[in-house]
Design a protein around this motif. Structure first.
Motif, PDB file in Angstrom:
ATOM      1  N   SER A 158       1.837  22.263   6.582  1.00 53.56           N
ATOM      2  CA  SER A 158       2.031  23.681   6.878  1.00 53.56           C
ATOM      3  C   SER A 158       1.555  24.481   5.666  1.00 53.56           C
ATOM      4  O   SER A 158       1.824  24.113   4.523  1.00 53.56           O
ATOM      5  N   THR A 159       0.846  25.551   5.906  1.00 54.49           N
ATOM      6  CA  THR A 159       0.292  26.320   4.796  1.00 54.49           C
ATOM      7  C   THR A 159       1.360  27.004   3.958  1.00 54.49           C
ATOM      8  O   THR A 159       1.123  27.331   2.794  1.00 54.49           O
ATOM      9  N   ASP A 160       2.539  27.255   4.535  1.00 51.09           N
ATOM     10  CA  ASP A 160       3.586  27.957   3.809  1.00 51.09           C
ATOM     11  C   ASP A 160       4.675  27.035   3.268  1.00 51.09           C
ATOM     12  O   ASP A 160       5.592  27.495   2.589  1.00 51.09           O
ATOM     13  N   GLU A 161       4.620  25.744   3.562  1.00 48.53           N
ATOM     14  CA  GLU A 161       5.632  24.815   3.045  1.00 48.53           C
ATOM     15  C   GLU A 161       4.959  23.512   2.632  1.00 48.53           C
ATOM     16  O   GLU A 161       4.227  22.905   3.427  1.00 48.53           O
ATOM     17  N   PRO A 162       5.179  23.073   1.403  1.00 49.01           N
ATOM     18  CA  PRO A 162       4.555  21.828   0.937  1.00 49.01           C
ATOM     19  C   PRO A 162       5.258  20.604   1.510  1.00 49.01           C
ATOM     20  O   PRO A 162       6.216  20.716   2.273  1.00 49.01           O
ATOM     21  N   MET A 163       4.773  19.449   1.114  1.00 54.81           N
ATOM     22  CA  MET A 163       5.383  18.185   1.490  1.00 54.81           C
ATOM     23  C   MET A 163       5.616  17.363   0.230  1.00 54.81           C
ATOM     24  O   MET A 163       5.019  17.602  -0.816  1.00 54.81           O
ATOM     25  N   VAL A 164       6.513  16.385   0.357  1.00 52.27           N
ATOM     26  CA  VAL A 164       6.829  15.499  -0.765  1.00 52.27           C
ATOM     27  C   VAL A 164       5.910  14.283  -0.681  1.00 52.27           C
ATOM     28  O   VAL A 164       5.902  13.573   0.323  1.00 52.27           O
ATOM     29  N   GLU A 165       5.129  14.079  -1.736  1.00 51.13           N
ATOM     30  CA  GLU A 165       4.217  12.943  -1.812  1.00 51.13           C
ATOM     31  C   GLU A 165       4.843  11.873  -2.703  1.00 51.13           C
ATOM     32  O   GLU A 165       5.221  12.142  -3.839  1.00 51.13           O
ATOM     33  N   VAL A 166       4.956  10.689  -2.174  1.00 52.82           N
ATOM     34  CA  VAL A 166       5.491   9.547  -2.922  1.00 52.82           C
ATOM     35  C   VAL A 166       4.389   8.491  -2.976  1.00 52.82           C
ATOM     36  O   VAL A 166       3.995   7.952  -1.936  1.00 52.82           O
ATOM     37  N   TYR A 167       3.853   8.246  -4.150  1.00 52.80           N
ATOM     38  CA  TYR A 167       2.798   7.241  -4.260  1.00 52.80           C
ATOM     39  C   TYR A 167       3.262   6.104  -5.170  1.00 52.80           C
ATOM     40  O   TYR A 167       4.016   6.309  -6.125  1.00 52.80           O
ATOM     41  N   PHE A 168       2.804   4.928  -4.859  1.00 55.00           N
ATOM     42  CA  PHE A 168       3.205   3.728  -5.583  1.00 55.00           C
ATOM     43  C   PHE A 168       2.092   2.695  -5.449  1.00 55.00           C
ATOM     44  O   PHE A 168       1.228   2.789  -4.565  1.00 55.00           O
ATOM     45  N   ASN A 169       2.105   1.731  -6.316  1.00 54.15           N
ATOM     46  CA  ASN A 169       1.140   0.631  -6.281  1.00 54.15           C
ATOM     47  C   ASN A 169       1.785  -0.581  -5.618  1.00 54.15           C
ATOM     48  O   ASN A 169       2.936  -0.914  -5.905  1.00 54.15           O
ATOM     49  N   ILE A 170       1.023  -1.216  -4.762  1.00 52.57           N
ATOM     50  CA  ILE A 170       1.481  -2.432  -4.097  1.00 52.57           C
ATOM     51  C   ILE A 170       0.530  -3.565  -4.455  1.00 52.57           C
ATOM     52  O   ILE A 170      -0.689  -3.393  -4.451  1.00 52.57           O
ATOM     53  N   GLU A 171       1.096  -4.703  -4.789  1.00 52.58           N
ATOM     54  CA  GLU A 171       0.302  -5.863  -5.188  1.00 52.58           C
ATOM     55  C   GLU A 171       0.694  -7.054  -4.323  1.00 52.58           C
ATOM     56  O   GLU A 171       1.869  -7.422  -4.270  1.00 52.58           O
ATOM     57  N   ILE A 172      -0.295  -7.631  -3.652  1.00 52.01           N
ATOM     58  CA  ILE A 172      -0.097  -8.827  -2.839  1.00 52.01           C
ATOM     59  C   ILE A 172      -0.718 -10.002  -3.583  1.00 52.01           C
ATOM     60  O   ILE A 172      -1.877  -9.931  -4.010  1.00 52.01           O
ATOM     61  N   GLU A 173       0.055 -11.041  -3.740  1.00 50.69           N
ATOM     62  CA  GLU A 173      -0.364 -12.198  -4.531  1.00 50.69           C
ATOM     63  C   GLU A 173      -1.717 -12.736  -4.066  1.00 50.69           C
ATOM     64  O   GLU A 173      -1.935 -12.990  -2.881  1.00 50.69           O
ATOM     65  N   ASP A 174      -2.629 -12.879  -5.036  1.00 48.49           N
ATOM     66  CA  ASP A 174      -3.968 -13.455  -4.792  1.00 48.49           C
ATOM     67  C   ASP A 174      -4.759 -12.682  -3.737  1.00 48.49           C
ATOM     68  O   ASP A 174      -5.669 -13.234  -3.105  1.00 48.49           O
TER      69      ASP A 174
END
Length: 377
Positions: A158-174
């Motif tokens: 929405s142009t008048d209300e932001p959003m919460v961004e949650v970013y993280f790193n994911i690591e899968i073995e090999d």
């Protein structure tokens, strides 16, 4: 960048990160169980993004997964991940190599992604329910390819209300180490932290600060009145002579720092404790043959499920998906081998397959010994 303080305090931002850290930890466990590999997720980083600030370039070309909270919470949860990461995950699920040049998200691929996300977000919803103390249910995940980033922003922002961004790193073995993004609405995050108790604590702290300010103002006014009041010396009072013995006892009973000393009463025994001679009671638990027969009669009419297994085999997910009418499944036993007879899932005998009045049957050729049955349990 949007000012987080317009929507959340620093403590509330940390609370959102901690709640999602718990839920994403459960998602990583579910993902690890499905892939059969170790999955590690870093601590989430929480930011408030406006329409103009949000960028999808870090995960382009992107694949989006949308879920809707049905009960317990309201709102949507959007997860964005790289298309190439989806390809690598599908390689693990289907035990096959997929050419990155020709990889396309067809119906089968999207279905596999939805099933993986269903397991992950289901575990996440269970963890959230434990945190907020309310049952949380989600809808079936919907996976889609983000072909136009601007159209994606117009649909979910929405142009008048932001959003919460949650970013993280994911690591899968090999396999890979990559970045995931989760988008949540402001109202949904406020619901999470209010259920966790952060917003209530902030209100209590604010009320406490207001009460402390009022008390300080009253104390300052009293001190000012006392400073302006005239001082009238009071006549000297004769000092009475008090015996010194109690005073010395009081000084001896107080610690040097002035804290009261704890006093413990000593128990008083008026007579010797009485000894009670307790003798163990022995009972004869031996069962006679007649009693054993009576007890067995009680379970003789309990129904048991009997099944016969002619063989087993293992197939890859890819091979299962390719099964159709006319497909041949080869078992691990040769023609003419004995079949296994199971009672309530426990193998108790072996035999040969026979035909009795147009029905299949089993002629028992070997009964597993009682000792072997007990050892197999």
């Amino acid at each position: 960048m949007s000012d987080n303080n317009n929507y959340f305090t620093p403590m509330e931002i940390d609370g959102i990160g901690e709640i999602l850290n718990i839920s994403l930890g459960s998602s990583a466990t579910a993902m690890s169980d499905m892939l059969g590999r170790k999955v590690t997720i870093t601590t989430p980083n929480v930011k408030v993004r406006s329409y103009d600030e949000f960028e999808i370039s870090e995960v382009e070309p992107a694949v989006g997964v949308e879920i809707t909270y049905v009960t317990g919470l309201s709102g949507n949860n959007l997860m964005l991940l790289r298309k190439d990461d989806v390809r690598k995950i599908l390689e693990i699920l289907m035990y096959t190599e997929i050419d990155p040049e020709t990889f396309e998200l067809d119906e089968l691929s999207l279905s596999a992604v939805c099933e993986l996300m269903n397991q992950m977000m289901g575990a996440s919803a269970t963890a959230l329910a434990d945190v907020i103390g309310t049952m949380v249910n989600i809808s079936t995940p919907v996976a889609f390819e983000v072909e136009d980033p601007e159209a994606f922003k117009e649909k979910y922002f929405s142009t008048d209300e932001p959003m919460v961004e949650v970013y993280f790193n994911i690591e899968i073995e090999d396999t890979f180490s990559s970045k995931f993004i989760t988008m949540l609405s402001i109202d949904l995050c406020k619901k999470l932290i209010s259920s966790f108790g952060f917003m209530e604590n902030d209100k209590i702290d604010e009320q406490g600060n207001q009460e402390a300010a009022k008390t300080e103002n009253v104390m300052n006014a009293v001190a000012a009145d006392a400073a302006n009041a005239p001082v009238n010396p009071s006549p000297a009072q004769p000092v009475s002579q008090q015996p010194q013995q109690p005073q010395m006892q009081m000084q001896q009973g107080m610690p040097m720092q002035g804290y009261p000393q704890q006093m413990y009463a000593q128990p008083q025994y008026t007579r010797d404790p009485r000894l009670i001679n307790v003798q163990p009671v022995y009972q004869n638990y031996e069962v006679t043959p007649a009693e054993a027969g009576t007890n067995l009669d009680l379970i003789m009419k309990v129904p048991l499920q009997v099944s016969v297994e002619i063989g087993r085999t293992k197939k890859l997910v890819k091979e299962i998906l390719e099964l159709g009418q006319g497909s041949l499944v080869v078992l691990d036993k040769l023609a003419g081998d004995q079949v296994d007879v199971y009672v309530n899932g426990q193998c108790i005998a072996k035999g040969d397959v026979v035909v009795v009045d147009d029905n299949f049957g089993v002629r028992i050729t070997e009964v597993i010994k009682k000792a072997d049955l007990i050892n197999s349990l």
